[in-house]
Design an enzyme around this catalytic site. Structure first.
Site, mmCIF file in Angstrom:
data_model
loop_
_atom_site.group_PDB
_atom_site.id
_atom_site.type_symbol
_atom_site.label_atom_id
_atom_site.label_comp_id
_atom_site.label_asym_id
_atom_site.label_seq_id
_atom_site.Cartn_x
_atom_site.Cartn_y
_atom_site.Cartn_z
ATOM 1 N N HIS A 34 0.817 -1.241 0.063
ATOM 2 C CA HIS A 34 -0.027 -0.126 0.080
ATOM 3 C C HIS A 34 0.865 1.206 0.106
ATOM 4 O O HIS A 34 0.316 2.276 -0.238
ATOM 5 C CB HIS A 34 -0.936 0.085 1.150
ATOM 6 C CG HIS A 34 -0.416 -0.215 2.451
ATOM 7 N ND1 HIS A 34 0.167 -1.538 3.070
ATOM 8 C CD2 HIS A 34 0.095 0.779 3.500
ATOM 9 C CE1 HIS A 34 0.620 -1.165 4.090
ATOM 10 N NE2 HIS A 34 0.691 0.043 4.461
ATOM 11 N N GLY A 113 2.420 -3.555 11.409
ATOM 12 C CA GLY A 113 0.855 -4.195 11.482
ATOM 13 C C GLY A 113 1.084 -5.295 10.695
ATOM 14 O O GLY A 113 0.490 -6.602 11.091
ATOM 15 N N LYS A 204 4.797 7.454 11.882
ATOM 16 C CA LYS A 204 3.971 7.630 10.626
ATOM 17 C C LYS A 204 3.629 8.961 10.505
ATOM 18 O O LYS A 204 3.194 9.682 11.271
ATOM 19 C CB LYS A 204 2.573 6.758 10.731
ATOM 20 C CG LYS A 204 2.159 6.264 9.596
ATOM 21 C CD LYS A 204 0.872 5.029 9.920
ATOM 22 C CE LYS A 204 0.119 4.729 8.831
ATOM 23 N NZ LYS A 204 -0.546 3.381 9.255
ATOM 24 N N HIS A 218 -4.117 6.679 8.013
ATOM 25 C CA HIS A 218 -3.924 5.510 7.151
ATOM 26 C C HIS A 218 -4.663 5.771 5.902
ATOM 27 O O HIS A 218 -5.812 5.427 5.770
ATOM 28 C CB HIS A 218 -4.131 4.619 7.954
ATOM 29 C CG HIS A 218 -3.357 3.062 6.990
ATOM 30 N ND1 HIS A 218 -2.078 2.639 7.121
ATOM 31 C CD2 HIS A 218 -4.137 2.376 6.152
ATOM 32 C CE1 HIS A 218 -2.050 1.905 6.146
ATOM 33 N NE2 HIS A 218 -3.282 1.530 5.547
ATOM 34 N N GLU A 327 3.057 -23.908 4.478
ATOM 35 C CA GLU A 327 2.555 -24.196 3.085
ATOM 36 C C GLU A 327 2.531 -22.503 2.297
ATOM 37 O O GLU A 327 2.655 -22.209 1.409
ATOM 38 C CB GLU A 327 1.386 -24.818 2.809
ATOM 39 C CG GLU A 327 1.426 -26.151 2.999
ATOM 40 C CD GLU A 327 1.427 -26.437 4.685
ATOM 41 O OE1 GLU A 327 1.082 -25.834 5.278
ATOM 42 O OE2 GLU A 327 1.683 -27.769 4.800
ATOM 43 N N GLN A 389 -7.444 -35.010 4.902
ATOM 44 C CA GLN A 389 -6.377 -35.030 4.212
ATOM 45 C C GLN A 389 -6.779 -35.166 2.478
ATOM 46 O O GLN A 389 -5.766 -35.249 1.564
ATOM 47 C CB GLN A 389 -5.431 -36.289 4.407
ATOM 48 C CG GLN A 389 -5.024 -36.590 5.773
ATOM 49 C CD GLN A 389 -4.392 -35.546 6.395
ATOM 50 O OE1 GLN A 389 -2.982 -35.404 5.893
ATOM 51 N NE2 GLN A 389 -4.793 -34.830 7.474
HETATM 52 C C1 LIG Z 1 -3.596 -9.442 4.338
HETATM 53 C C2 LIG Z 1 -4.494 -8.086 4.421
HETATM 54 N N1 LIG Z 1 -5.023 -7.640 5.407
HETATM 55 C C3 LIG Z 1 -5.642 -6.456 5.448
HETATM 56 C C4 LIG Z 1 -5.336 -5.404 4.543
HETATM 57 C C5 LIG Z 1 -5.707 -3.981 4.714
HETATM 58 N N2 LIG Z 1 -4.627 -3.106 5.180
HETATM 59 C C6 LIG Z 1 -3.953 -2.454 4.191
HETATM 60 S S1 LIG Z 1 -2.686 -1.528 4.895
HETATM 61 C C7 LIG Z 1 -3.269 -2.157 6.599
HETATM 62 C C8 LIG Z 1 -2.460 -1.809 7.679
HETATM 63 C C9 LIG Z 1 -1.014 -2.142 7.583
HETATM 64 O O1 LIG Z 1 -0.378 -1.753 8.915
HETATM 65 P P1 LIG Z 1 1.313 -1.550 8.668
HETATM 66 O O2 LIG Z 1 1.823 -2.934 8.182
HETATM 67 O O3 LIG Z 1 1.885 -1.282 10.181
HETATM 68 O O4 LIG Z 1 1.455 -0.486 7.423
HETATM 69 P P2 LIG Z 1 1.702 1.091 7.640
HETATM 70 O O5 LIG Z 1 1.162 1.603 9.154
HETATM 71 O O6 LIG Z 1 3.156 1.376 7.729
HETATM 72 O O7 LIG Z 1 1.214 1.788 6.548
HETATM 73 C C10 LIG Z 1 -4.221 -3.129 6.465
HETATM 74 C C11 LIG Z 1 -4.960 -3.598 7.648
HETATM 75 C C12 LIG Z 1 -4.508 -5.962 3.552
HETATM 76 N N3 LIG Z 1 -3.724 -5.115 2.599
HETATM 77 N N4 LIG Z 1 -3.931 -7.251 3.560
#
Ligand SMILES: Cc1ncc(C[n+]2csc(CCOP(=O)(O)OP(=O)(O)O)c2C)c(N)n1
Ligand SMILES: *[C@@H]1O[C@H](CO)[C@@H](O)[C@H](O)[C@H]1NC(C)=O
Ligand SMILES: *[C@@H]1O[C@H](CO)[C@@H](O)[C@H](O)[C@H]1NC(C)=O
Ligand SMILES: *[C@@H]1O[C@H](CO)[C@@H](O)[C@H](O)[C@H]1NC(C)=O
Ligand SMILES: *[C@@H]1O[C@H](CO)[C@@H](O)[C@H](O)[C@H]1NC(C)=O
Length: 581
Positions: A34, A113, A204, A218, A327, A389
């Site tokens: 992201h 996160g 952040k 965010h 896996e 299985q």
């Molecule tokens: C598997 C998954 N679950 C949820 C999301 C939705 N999501 C996107 S960014 C985010 C928060 C990420 O936090 P962090 O890893 O700390 O990134 P930062 O705060 O540095 O942007 C979430 C929950 C996603 N993209 N992928």
């Protein structure tokens, strides 16, 4: 991330904008996909494309998408489903260290996160076990996730201890201090025998007045606040306008290789009627591919003596990667290993266990991955081990992947050819293998093609077309013998690939068999062979299709008893044919 990315792109990493995915250049995986805008900005700053292109971010006709994908020539894998980038990085690093034996390094940037994902820890365990000292993971510990603070917030000691306990070299730094970052990356490159984790304490929205370290920002555009924030940031810059930063050059020491036309070292060598499990034929094919190329690799999650991936070790133990019982990481490793066409990878486990890596496999399609997957122990025919299985959803899973090829070989000869074809086919390939020994039905020199079905039995007076694959094809052959005794001839079709499905052959042969079709499969009805046939014929008129498939959670028992109980044995096929007539 600004300081981390600046140091990586303009001090640490060695790459060339004229060939962003050169085999010898350092790899960078933005696991927290992201944060794509800063990655695009870094490549623009490095000179790959004009900075003005950045204003096309997220536009429908721009490759600068919301999350990175290999539509961009500088992206190896799609990221954005969190928790996957480190496994991919491990696959790249494994190849760099053990196959390419080259000096390129792999950098993976992970969110704090995101590090709640178990697959991050599967990957750390793998990296440490295989001493991937060419791998450096950076944790951006900014305390915040999307909707609230992370569980560990800024508890740097817990991160440090966890990394150390996983056998990773932990370096905690102030992630906004360029000097500390340079030193840490330098230490990482000099650390041998273990991977390094740079655990960067960050805030952040650093230096964004009113936004730094605050919740609820965010993924939000700054709107009107942007002008004020940019002004403030510019006021903090020394040497502002000092662009023309140039990446460091790399040593071009990755070997030149060609994996485009790998083939079996020798033809299949079976006798018609010999009883051979397709899983065993998979192992035999691996040997023949590996004997021809040291760039064929097999990976498994501790089921190698059941899937027969272990056979590759007979040729060269180095061409096998044990991924242990993890896996999601197994799939990620295969995905990373196949990047930049360094190897042809076959990752195997019981068919059903790929379901827990569905997200990784799905991301493989977005990543334009060429990884191959082999699932053994499909269906109720595995017998006494019981439903946990049994792969009964795997066809549905792999059929739904865009651009995938799904092989379901019914004998040893066709299985060897499926493996050979998969090695040469782009996109995600899946081969479904079976546990029981089944008779060889094809001549060794039979030619198999993707999307081409084979008619295994026909006459001028066929009344019904029966379509089966794997064990059920053999049940159909038995059913034909019984039916013939009552004067009923059936035509039997082996699809070979479930996707693409040979619609033309189905139509043509069904037309010659009363336009009546029985499909029989060792899979749940949803998403399996029967639905594939129905889908292929959905715009055709006047075909009747009867489907035999597993329709409830099965039990333990001998394979024959299970085929009988769930209505997919030869007697059930006989009944279905009589019924449809
Ligand atoms: C598997 C998954 N679950 C949820 C999301 C939705 N999501 C996107 S960014 C985010 C928060 C990420 O936090 P962090 O890893 O700390 O990134 P930062 O705060 O540095 O942007 C979430 C929950 C996603 N993209 N992928
Ligand atoms: C694989 O090893 C396990 C554990 O030793 C054993 O139970 C199983 O029978 C083996 N499988 C094969 C196919 O040899
Ligand atoms: C590999 O090929 C060589 C030469 O063709 C052959 O002698 C050898 O048996 C093969 N190895 C295996 C494991 O099949
Ligand atoms: C096959 O699966 C479908 C679900 O897709 C189910 O409705 C049907 O009853 C099953 N067929 C048999 C014979 O169990
Ligand atoms: C198949 O199952 C039927 C019951 O549906 C049973 O009577 C028969 O013996 C089985 N046939 C074979 C060939 O196993």
């Amino acid at each position: 991330m600004a300081e981390i990315i600046s140091v990586l792109f303009f001090n640490t990493m060695r790459y060339d904008t004229s060939s962003p995915k050169h085999p010898s250049s350092d790899r960078f995986v933005l696991s927290k996909g992201h944060a794509a805008p800063i990655l695009y900005a870094a490549w623009a700053e490095a000179g790959l494309f004009p900075a003005s292109d950045l204003l096309n971010l997220r536009k429908i006709d721009s490759d600068l998408e919301g999350h990175p994908t290999p539509r961009l020539n500088f992206i190896d894998v799609g990221t954005g489903s969190l928790g996957q980038g480190l496994s991919v990085g491990c696959g790249m690093a494994y190849v760099g260290k053990y196959y390419d034996k080259a000096s390129y390094r792999v950098y993976v940037l992970v969110g704090d996160g995101e590090s709640a994902e178990g697959s991050i820890w599967e990957a750390l365990n793998f990296a440490s076990y295989y001493k991937l000292d060419n791998l450096c993971v950076i944790f951006d510990v900014n305390r915040l996730g999307q909707s609230e603070p992370t569980s560990l917030q800024h508890n740097m000691d817990v991160y440090r201890n966890r990394m150390a306990s996983f056998g990773v070299n932990p370096i905690v730094v102030d992630g906004h201090d360029v000097g500390e970052l340079i030193k840490a990356f330098d230490e990482a490159s000099k650390t041998s025998g273990k991977p390094t984790a740079i655990i960067a304490k960050t805030f952040k929205g650093r230096n964004f007045p009113g936004i730094e370290d605050a919740e609820n920002w965010h993924g939000k555009p700054l709107g009107e606040k942007g002008v004020q924030v940019i002004k403030h940031l510019e006021s903090l810059m020394k040497n502002s306008g000092a662009h023309n930063l140039k990446p460091k050059a790399f040593t071009d020491d990755a070997p030149k290789i060609d994996i485009s036309s790998i083939k079996l070292a020798s033809e299949p060598d079976y006798k018609i009627g010999d009883k051979v499990a397709t899983r065993l034929a998979y192992g035999n094919a691996l040997i023949k591919l590996a004997n021809n190329s040291n760039r064929i690799i097999a990976l498994d999650g501790d089921t190698k003596n059941s899937t027969f991936s272990e056979k590759i070790k007979n040729v060269n133990p180095q061409q096998y990667i044990e991924c242990f019982i993890a896996e999601q990481n197994l799939v990620g490793i295969a995905m990373g290993a196949t990047c930049r066409d360094r190897v042809v990878a076959f990752a195997s486990t019981f068919a059903t266990f790929f379901t827990r890596a569905f997200d990784q496999i799905r991301m493989g399609a977005i990543s334009q991955s060429n990884a191959n997957f082999v699932g053994s122990h499909c269906g109720v025919s595995i017998g006494e081990d019981g439903p946990s299985q049994m792969g009964l959803e795997d066809l549905a899973l792999f059929r739904s992947i865009p651009g995938s090829t799904v092989f379901y070989p019914s004998d040893a000869v066709s299985c060897e050819r499926a493996v050979e074809l998969a090695a040469r086919t782009k996109g995600i390939c899946y081969i479904r293998t079976s546990r029981p020994n089944t008779p060889v039905i094809y001549e060794n020199n039979h030619k198999f093609e993707i999307g081409k079905a084979n008619v295994v039995q026909e006459s001028d007076t066929d009344k019904v077309l029966v379509i089966g694959a794997g064990v059920t094809l053999h049940e159909a052959i038995k059913a034909a013998i019984t039916l013939k005794k009552s004067g009923i001839n059936i035509r039997i079709l082996d699809p070979f690939t479930i996707k693409p499905l040979d619609k033309a052959a189905i139509v043509k042969n069904a037309e010659k068999a009363g336009r009546q079709i029985v499909v029989v499969e060792d899979h749940y009805g949803e998403g399996g062979l029967g639905e594939a046939v129905c889908g292929a014929l959905s715009m055709e008129t006047d075909f009747r299709i009867k489907r035999l498939n597993v329709s409830e959670v099965p039990r333990s028992g001998p394979p024959d008893a299970l085929l009988e109980k769930y209505g997919i044995n030869s007697s059930a096929i006989v009944q279905a044919v009589l019924q449809i007539l």
